[in-house]
Design a protein around this motif. Structure first.
Motif, PDB file in Angstrom:
ATOM      1  N   PHE A 290      72.196  59.001  51.703  1.00 17.10           N
ATOM      2  CA  PHE A 290      72.470  58.435  53.123  1.00 17.10           C
ATOM      3  C   PHE A 290      71.233  59.041  54.032  1.00 17.10           C
ATOM      4  O   PHE A 290      71.138  60.190  54.447  1.00 17.10           O
ATOM      5  CB  PHE A 290      73.654  58.511  53.495  1.00 17.10           C
ATOM      6  N   CYS A 291      70.213  58.328  54.358  1.00 17.44           N
ATOM      7  CA  CYS A 291      69.061  58.806  55.204  1.00 17.44           C
ATOM      8  C   CYS A 291      68.998  58.138  56.423  1.00 17.44           C
ATOM      9  O   CYS A 291      69.614  56.892  56.779  1.00 17.44           O
ATOM     10  CB  CYS A 291      67.917  58.671  54.469  1.00 17.44           C
ATOM     11  N   GLU A 292      68.283  58.608  57.385  1.00 16.50           N
ATOM     12  CA  GLU A 292      68.139  58.023  58.589  1.00 16.50           C
ATOM     13  C   GLU A 292      67.055  56.846  58.585  1.00 16.50           C
ATOM     14  O   GLU A 292      66.395  57.033  57.400  1.00 16.50           O
ATOM     15  CB  GLU A 292      67.830  58.956  59.957  1.00 16.50           C
ATOM     16  N   PRO A 293      67.161  55.856  59.303  1.00 18.35           N
ATOM     17  CA  PRO A 293      66.259  54.738  59.106  1.00 18.35           C
ATOM     18  C   PRO A 293      64.725  54.869  58.929  1.00 18.35           C
ATOM     19  O   PRO A 293      64.185  54.422  58.109  1.00 18.35           O
ATOM     20  CB  PRO A 293      66.607  53.837  60.391  1.00 18.35           C
ATOM     21  N   ALA A 294      64.448  55.951  59.844  1.00 21.28           N
ATOM     22  CA  ALA A 294      62.964  56.280  59.692  1.00 21.28           C
ATOM     23  C   ALA A 294      62.607  56.939  58.332  1.00 21.28           C
ATOM     24  O   ALA A 294      61.447  56.714  57.853  1.00 21.28           O
ATOM     25  CB  ALA A 294      62.608  57.503  60.816  1.00 21.28           C
ATOM     26  N   SER A 295      63.235  57.453  57.620  1.00 16.52           N
ATOM     27  CA  SER A 295      62.951  58.085  56.370  1.00 16.52           C
ATOM     28  C   SER A 295      62.923  56.945  55.504  1.00 16.52           C
ATOM     29  O   SER A 295      62.145  56.969  54.487  1.00 16.52           O
ATOM     30  CB  SER A 295      64.418  58.875  55.978  1.00 16.52           C
ATOM     31  N   ALA A 296      63.489  55.807  55.629  1.00 12.71           N
ATOM     32  CA  ALA A 296      63.545  54.671  54.687  1.00 12.71           C
ATOM     33  C   ALA A 296      62.252  53.787  54.657  1.00 12.71           C
ATOM     34  O   ALA A 296      62.004  53.043  53.950  1.00 12.71           O
ATOM     35  CB  ALA A 296      64.754  53.713  54.925  1.00 12.71           C
ATOM     36  N   ALA A 297      61.598  54.235  55.861  1.00 16.63           N
ATOM     37  CA  ALA A 297      59.974  53.593  55.690  1.00 16.63           C
ATOM     38  C   ALA A 297      59.206  53.992  54.429  1.00 16.63           C
ATOM     39  O   ALA A 297      58.603  53.137  53.910  1.00 16.63           O
ATOM     40  CB  ALA A 297      59.380  54.220  57.022  1.00 16.63           C
ATOM     41  N   SER A 298      59.428  55.151  53.841  1.00 12.90           N
ATOM     42  CA  SER A 298      58.788  55.600  52.733  1.00 12.90           C
ATOM     43  C   SER A 298      59.178  54.936  51.552  1.00 12.90           C
ATOM     44  O   SER A 298      58.348  54.360  50.739  1.00 12.90           O
ATOM     45  CB  SER A 298      58.897  57.256  52.596  1.00 12.90           C
ATOM     46  N   LEU A 299      60.522  54.551  51.662  1.00  8.52           N
ATOM     47  CA  LEU A 299      60.918  53.773  50.576  1.00  8.52           C
ATOM     48  C   LEU A 299      60.516  52.484  50.687  1.00  8.52           C
ATOM     49  O   LEU A 299      60.296  51.680  49.591  1.00  8.52           O
ATOM     50  CB  LEU A 299      62.488  53.952  50.432  1.00  8.52           C
ATOM     51  N   ALA A 300      60.494  51.673  51.820  1.00  6.23           N
ATOM     52  CA  ALA A 300      60.305  50.266  51.953  1.00  6.23           C
ATOM     53  C   ALA A 300      58.745  50.175  51.734  1.00  6.23           C
ATOM     54  O   ALA A 300      58.486  49.065  51.041  1.00  6.23           O
ATOM     55  CB  ALA A 300      60.560  49.975  53.580  1.00  6.23           C
ATOM     56  N   GLY A 301      58.032  51.184  51.908  1.00  4.26           N
ATOM     57  CA  GLY A 301      56.686  51.044  51.750  1.00  4.26           C
ATOM     58  C   GLY A 301      56.082  50.861  50.264  1.00  4.26           C
ATOM     59  O   GLY A 301      55.367  50.018  49.494  1.00  4.26           O
ATOM     60  N   VAL A 302      57.105  51.815  49.322  1.00  4.91           N
ATOM     61  CA  VAL A 302      56.783  51.975  48.077  1.00  4.91           C
ATOM     62  C   VAL A 302      57.247  50.704  47.311  1.00  4.91           C
ATOM     63  O   VAL A 302      56.824  50.086  46.263  1.00  4.91           O
ATOM     64  CB  VAL A 302      57.467  53.143  47.230  1.00  4.91           C
TER      65      VAL A 302
END
Length: 359
Positions: A290-302
């Motif tokens: 469970f991460c904050e939305p900004a953290s998921a930017a790295s995942l979204a990009g990958v």
């Protein structure tokens, strides 16, 4: 137990940090965060070697603690009595906590109405004086820089423009390499004020220079589309994104972030809020993270680059998840399914679940 505490972050990597014999060895237990092999998440995205660096496991729930412990320790060493920061939330929580531990006055300047509740409450709970200003983060940073420059009330600035902050954040790169036994092929990271991507690159280079690793990773930075000044090539006056931690229109570490991108053979691109939230949900449901939305930017990009065929499925990829999901409970609440209601009996619970009793 042998009565000996584990080494602090300053002890473990002191030879790489700007410390002196007089620097107090402060610690709230920062660093040593997990590096998790996300096998189910990777399989869903056709990646065989996807790892998540869980920086939300730091004491105040974000990566900021790594740099803050160094910045506050050096401020105490220099005789400071007050520290100040501008923040989208995580920096304020960290400054307030480390300032409280060190007995310092903490002043936090925030954009009015633009801070996630969990982060604001952390700063307030630690006793910081919180000032909400009209304007965005960039305006808040201008104010605190001017405050730190005046002489009427001496105060130490602890934003990432403070080099001790960046130095402390290099320790995350060291940990990634220590845990993997090598550098990753790709390190993906959210980009807001751009200090963290700069710190990771400095860390990887320092580790290679010390003979700890043989190669360097490509750094892949990701901004939100509504707050993507580096991608666009110019500041964004009114940045907007659900990822509040990277809602920054004029990054202070812009030049060093571009250098990290170029020197590593990497990239800095933008992802949409929809892509960020989709990756945010996937991380929780397929990796248990469970991460904050900004953290998921790295995942979204990958995820996007893998889908576009721009990432080898066998590459060793580390995504940095910069903060914990509880930093932004409002976003989580808006996406969560409502609780299923039932009476406190087994038949009622089974009926609510759609289960049928055996006959």
């Amino acid at each position: 137990m042998n009565g000996q505490a584990r080494p602090t972050l300053l002890d473990r990597y002191g030879s790489f940090l700007p410390l002196t014999g007089a620097t107090p060895r402060l610690s709230l237990g920062e660093g040593f965060t997990p590096l998790v092999h996300a096998e189910r998440l990777g399989a869903a995205w056709s990646l065989s070697n996807l790892w998540l660096k869980l920086e939300g496991c730091n004491p105040t729930g974000s990566f900021k603690d790594r740099g803050m412990v160094v910045a506050v320790a050096r401020a105490v060493e220099a005789g400071a009595r007050s520290i100040v920061c501008a923040s989208t939330g995580n920096t304020s929580a960290s400054a307030a906590a480390y300032g409280a531990m060190a007995g310092l006055e903490v002043l936090v300047v925030l954009p009015r109405g633009k801070i996630a509740a969990g982060k604001l409450l952390q700063a307030q709970a630690a006793g910081a004086t919180v000032l909400a200003v009209d304007g965005n983060f960039d305006a808040a940073l201008r104010v605190v820089r001017e405050l730190a420059a005046q002489e009427a009330h001496p105060v130490t600035l602890v934003n990432s423009v403070n080099p001790h902050r960046i130095a402390g954040q290099t320790t995350a790169a060291f940990e990634v390499c220590d845990d993997l036994g090598r550098a990753p092929d790709v390190l993906a990271i959210p980009v807001g004020n751009a200090g963290n991507i700069s710190a990771y690159w400095a860390g990887f280079r320092a580790y290679r220079g010390a003979g700890r690793i043989d190669s360097l990773p490509r750094l892949w930075g990701f901004q939100a589309q509504g707050a993507a000044p580096i991608v666009l090539g110019h500041p964004v006056e009114q940045p907007e994104t659900v990822a509040t931690a990277i809602r920054i229109g004029n990054p202070a570490s812009w030049a060093t972030a571009v250098a990290a991108r170029d020197e590593s053979g990497g990239l800095i691109e933008a992802v949409s809020d929809e892509q960020i939230l989709a990756a945010y949900r996937d991380a929780a449901r397929l990796a248990g993270v469970f991460c904050e939305p900004a953290s998921a930017a790295s995942l979204a990009g990958v995820r996007a680059l893998r889908a576009a065929g721009r990432l080898d499925p066998d590459a060793l990829v580390v995504c940095v998840l910069t903060g914990h999901g509880l930093k932004d409970p409002d976003t989580a609440a808006g996406l969560a399914a409502p609780a299923v209601e039932a009476e406190a009996t087994v038949p009622s619970v089974m009926a609510a679940l759609g289960w049928q009793e055996r006959r």
